[in-house]
Scaffold this motif. Structure first.
Motif, PDB file in Angstrom:
ATOM      1  N   LEU A 221       0.829  -1.205   0.000  1.00 11.82           N
ATOM      2  CA  LEU A 221       0.000   0.000   0.000  1.00 11.82           C
ATOM      3  C   LEU A 221       0.863   1.255   0.000  1.00 11.82           C
ATOM      4  CD1 LEU A 221      -2.780  -0.903   2.628  1.00 11.82           C
ATOM      5  CD2 LEU A 221      -2.975  -0.950   0.129  1.00 11.82           C
ATOM      6  N   HIS A 222       1.907   1.247   0.862  1.00  4.22           N
ATOM      7  CA  HIS A 222       2.785   2.414   0.955  1.00  4.22           C
ATOM      8  C   HIS A 222       3.565   2.628  -0.348  1.00  4.22           C
ATOM      9  CE1 HIS A 222       5.448   5.378   2.760  1.00  4.22           C
ATOM     10  NE2 HIS A 222       6.480   4.694   2.278  1.00  4.22           N
ATOM     11  N   GLU A 223       4.097   1.532  -0.900  1.00  4.79           N
ATOM     12  CA  GLU A 223       4.936   1.640  -2.094  1.00  4.79           C
ATOM     13  C   GLU A 223       4.142   2.081  -3.317  1.00  4.79           C
ATOM     14  OE1 GLU A 223       7.573  -1.337  -4.944  1.00  4.79           O
ATOM     15  OE2 GLU A 223       7.524  -1.705  -2.771  1.00  4.79           O
ATOM     16  N   TYR A 224       2.912   1.576  -3.449  1.00  5.33           N
ATOM     17  CA  TYR A 224       2.137   1.842  -4.668  1.00  5.33           C
ATOM     18  C   TYR A 224       1.109   2.961  -4.492  1.00  5.33           C
ATOM     19  CZ  TYR A 224       4.207  -2.543  -6.222  1.00  5.33           C
ATOM     20  OH  TYR A 224       5.093  -3.534  -6.563  1.00  5.33           O
ATOM     21  N   GLY A 225       1.080   3.575  -3.307  1.00 11.07           N
ATOM     22  CA  GLY A 225       0.178   4.706  -3.102  1.00 11.07           C
ATOM     23  C   GLY A 225      -1.280   4.331  -3.029  1.00 11.07           C
ATOM     24  N   ALA A 226      -1.591   3.176  -2.442  1.00 16.36           N
ATOM     25  CA  ALA A 226      -2.980   2.741  -2.289  1.00 16.36           C
ATOM     26  C   ALA A 226      -3.396   2.862  -0.822  1.00 16.36           C
ATOM     27  CB  ALA A 226      -3.143   1.303  -2.774  1.00 16.36           C
ATOM     28  N   GLU A 227      -4.686   2.679  -0.558  1.00 18.14           N
ATOM     29  CA  GLU A 227      -5.174   2.737   0.819  1.00 18.14           C
ATOM     30  C   GLU A 227      -6.002   1.491   1.129  1.00 18.14           C
ATOM     31  OE1 GLU A 227      -8.517   5.439   1.696  1.00 18.14           O
ATOM     32  OE2 GLU A 227      -8.343   6.113  -0.388  1.00 18.14           O
ATOM     33  N   GLU A 228      -6.082   1.154   2.429  1.00 15.37           N
ATOM     34  CA  GLU A 228      -6.804  -0.048   2.847  1.00 15.37           C
ATOM     35  C   GLU A 228      -8.247   0.274   3.183  1.00 15.37           C
ATOM     36  OE1 GLU A 228      -6.557  -3.751   6.038  1.00 15.37           O
ATOM     37  OE2 GLU A 228      -5.140  -2.085   6.216  1.00 15.37           O
ATOM     38  N   VAL A 229      -9.138  -0.603   2.728  1.00 12.95           N
ATOM     39  CA  VAL A 229     -10.534  -0.595   3.161  1.00 12.95           C
ATOM     40  C   VAL A 229     -10.695  -1.762   4.135  1.00 12.95           C
ATOM     41  CG1 VAL A 229     -12.939  -0.829   2.460  1.00 12.95           C
ATOM     42  CG2 VAL A 229     -11.313   0.391   0.986  1.00 12.95           C
ATOM     43  N   PRO A 230     -10.987  -1.499   5.402  1.00 11.94           N
ATOM     44  CA  PRO A 230     -11.018  -2.586   6.402  1.00 11.94           C
ATOM     45  C   PRO A 230     -12.097  -3.621   6.098  1.00 11.94           C
ATOM     46  CG  PRO A 230     -10.933  -0.423   7.448  1.00 11.94           C
ATOM     47  CD  PRO A 230     -11.227  -0.180   6.000  1.00 11.94           C
ATOM     48  N   LEU A 231     -11.735  -4.893   6.304  1.00 13.57           N
ATOM     49  CA  LEU A 231     -12.668  -6.015   6.184  1.00 13.57           C
ATOM     50  C   LEU A 231     -12.574  -6.805   7.477  1.00 13.57           C
ATOM     51  CD1 LEU A 231     -14.651  -7.678   4.521  1.00 13.57           C
ATOM     52  CD2 LEU A 231     -12.703  -8.792   3.391  1.00 13.57           C
ATOM     53  N   ARG A 232     -13.680  -6.917   8.214  1.00 17.55           N
ATOM     54  CA  ARG A 232     -13.646  -7.426   9.587  1.00 17.55           C
ATOM     55  C   ARG A 232     -13.835  -8.928   9.713  1.00 17.55           C
ATOM     56  NH1 ARG A 232     -11.028  -3.171  11.460  1.00 17.55           N
ATOM     57  NH2 ARG A 232     -12.172  -1.218  11.141  1.00 17.55           N
ATOM     58  N   VAL A 233     -13.570  -9.673   8.668  1.00 13.16           N
ATOM     59  CA  VAL A 233     -13.622 -11.136   8.743  1.00 13.16           C
ATOM     60  C   VAL A 233     -12.283 -11.686   8.291  1.00 13.16           C
ATOM     61  CG1 VAL A 233     -16.118 -11.375   8.471  1.00 13.16           C
ATOM     62  CG2 VAL A 233     -14.666 -11.183   6.436  1.00 13.16           C
ATOM     63  N   THR A 234     -12.037 -12.961   8.565  1.00 15.58           N
ATOM     64  CA  THR A 234     -10.792 -13.619   8.162  1.00 15.58           C
ATOM     65  C   THR A 234     -11.115 -14.860   7.333  1.00 15.58           C
ATOM     66  OG1 THR A 234     -10.545 -15.217   9.991  1.00 15.58           O
ATOM     67  CG2 THR A 234      -9.869 -12.925  10.412  1.00 15.58           C
ATOM     68  N   ILE A 235     -10.078 -15.520   6.833  1.00 13.70           N
ATOM     69  CA  ILE A 235     -10.288 -16.728   6.031  1.00 13.70           C
ATOM     70  C   ILE A 235     -10.835 -17.883   6.866  1.00 13.70           C
ATOM     71  CG2 ILE A 235      -8.558 -16.120   4.308  1.00 13.70           C
ATOM     72  CD1 ILE A 235      -6.623 -18.050   5.688  1.00 13.70           C
ATOM     73  N   ASP A 236     -10.767 -17.789   8.208  1.00 18.91           N
ATOM     74  CA  ASP A 236     -11.350 -18.817   9.070  1.00 18.91           C
ATOM     75  C   ASP A 236     -12.825 -18.571   9.359  1.00 18.91           C
ATOM     76  OD1 ASP A 236      -9.073 -20.298   9.247  1.00 18.91           O
ATOM     77  OD2 ASP A 236      -8.771 -20.054  11.398  1.00 18.91           O
ATOM     78  N   THR A 237     -13.329 -17.398   9.004  1.00 20.13           N
ATOM     79  CA  THR A 237     -14.742 -17.092   9.209  1.00 20.13           C
ATOM     80  C   THR A 237     -15.586 -18.012   8.325  1.00 20.13           C
ATOM     81  OG1 THR A 237     -14.187 -14.769   9.632  1.00 20.13           O
ATOM     82  CG2 THR A 237     -16.475 -15.268   9.068  1.00 20.13           C
TER      83      THR A 237
END
Length: 344
Positions: A221-237
């Protein structure tokens, strides 16, 4: 006249005698000691002799008597794979077992799979194996940064290898996938498609590859100038809950235009959530997903897939355990696989 079929009732009902080392010796004209050493891959037995002995053993269906082997040598000739019954369903389990089995072929070792739920005490199956002496070596998955199973087996001098790395001072055999590189490269691939708002469906926080994935994702994200959109689940959900969470996220004003999935089955749920929100994969949003089979490409060619060769991991883990049993140092038995991107 007496019916021979019922005479004594034994000849026709008894199972054929189990082939032994003596049977193979008789068939090959070699001594029993030579047969035994050839089957154990002894260095002083020639390759041609070993192959001849193994071929006859296979034809006869010879299997060593484990109880006898254990009495004579103190070994079980068993490698135990403790595998979570909750493992990612898109081919992980079968590919891991196939890979280990390939590495154990033509050796004296046999694979025994010990199923276990990751929601229960992970030390239970390890303690059982240690206390009963039911295996010569152990392979474990779902590694934690300070994994108590690794500490226990190290203390008890049990040869083992892990699918994943710990983050402690303990040096142990492992094979891992470079999840940091995967997440970093996944962000780059999405940015190359013009995506700037990216969500990450990540591993659960208690596992080691959670931090590896997060580091790679944040660096990307830092290197390519992008931002995170939070997702509140995981692959175990549970998959239905992933689908619902993604649908809600895609309907929100803060919807992402790119998603990274750390598991193949979870990517199917992500896709279902995108479609439920009335959006199209490859048009409104792009996704990069890791997979251990090539099924995702058949289901949704629009998904950018990265291959993790779990079958190769199984082979490497089996070889590491056998080498550890033979006395190799643990630091010599550590390896990492790189992400395999599709040919462009």
């Amino acid at each position: 006249m007496e019916d021979k079929r019922n005479s004594g009732g034994k000849a026709s009902s008894e199972a054929p005698e189990r082939p032994t080392l003596k049977t193979i010796a008789f068939m090959t004209g070699l001594g029993v000691t030579t047969i035994s050493r050839a089957l154990k891959d002894a260095p002083d037995i020639g390759a041609e002799t070993k192959e001849r002995v193994r071929m006859v053993a296979r034809q006869l269906g010879y299997q060593p008597n484990r109880a006898g082997v254990r009495l004579r040598t103190g070994k079980t000739n068993v490698i135990a794979l403790i595998l979570s019954v909750d493992e990612e369903i898109m081919g992980f389990t079968s590919q891991m077992v196939f890979g280990i089995s390939e590495a154990l072929a033509d050796t004296q070792y046999h694979l025994v799979v010990t199923p276990h739920s990751h929601s229960k005490d992970p030390l239970v199956p390890v303690r059982y194996i240690l206390d009963t002496g039911s295996a010569d070596g152990v392979i474990i998955t779902r590694i934690e940064p300070d994994d108590p199973r690794v500490r226990l087996m190290t203390e008890r001098n049990m040869p083992f290898a892990t699918h994943g790395r710990t983050d402690t001072e303990l040096v142990h055999p492992y094979h891992d996938f470079d999840n940091e590189a995967f997440a970093h490269q996944a962000v780059g691939a999405l940015v190359a498609k013009g995506r700037r708002r990216i969500a990450l469906l990540q591993p659960p926080g208690k596992l080691s590859f959670h931090s590896h994935t997060r580091i790679g994702f944040q660096t990307g994200l830092h290197e390519y100038g992008a931002e995170e959109v939070p997702l509140r689940v995981t692959i175990d959900t549970p998959l239905p809950d992933i689908r619902d969470a993604v649908e809600a996220m895609m309907r929100s004003p803060n919807a992402p235009d790119g998603i990274v999935s750390s598991a193949g089955s979870a990517a199917i749920a992500v896709n279902a959530g995108i479609e439920a929100a009335g959006m199209r994969l490859g048009h409104d949003v792009d996704m990069v997903a890791k997979q251990s089979t090539h099924v995702l490409n058949w289901i949704r060619p629009e998904i950018i897939t990265v291959y993790e060769d779990v079958r190769h991991a199984g082979r490497e883990l089996a070889k590491a355990v056998m080498a550890r049993i033979d006395g190799a140092e643990p630091q010599e038995l550590q390896s990492i696989s790189l992400p395999e991107w599709p040919q462009r």
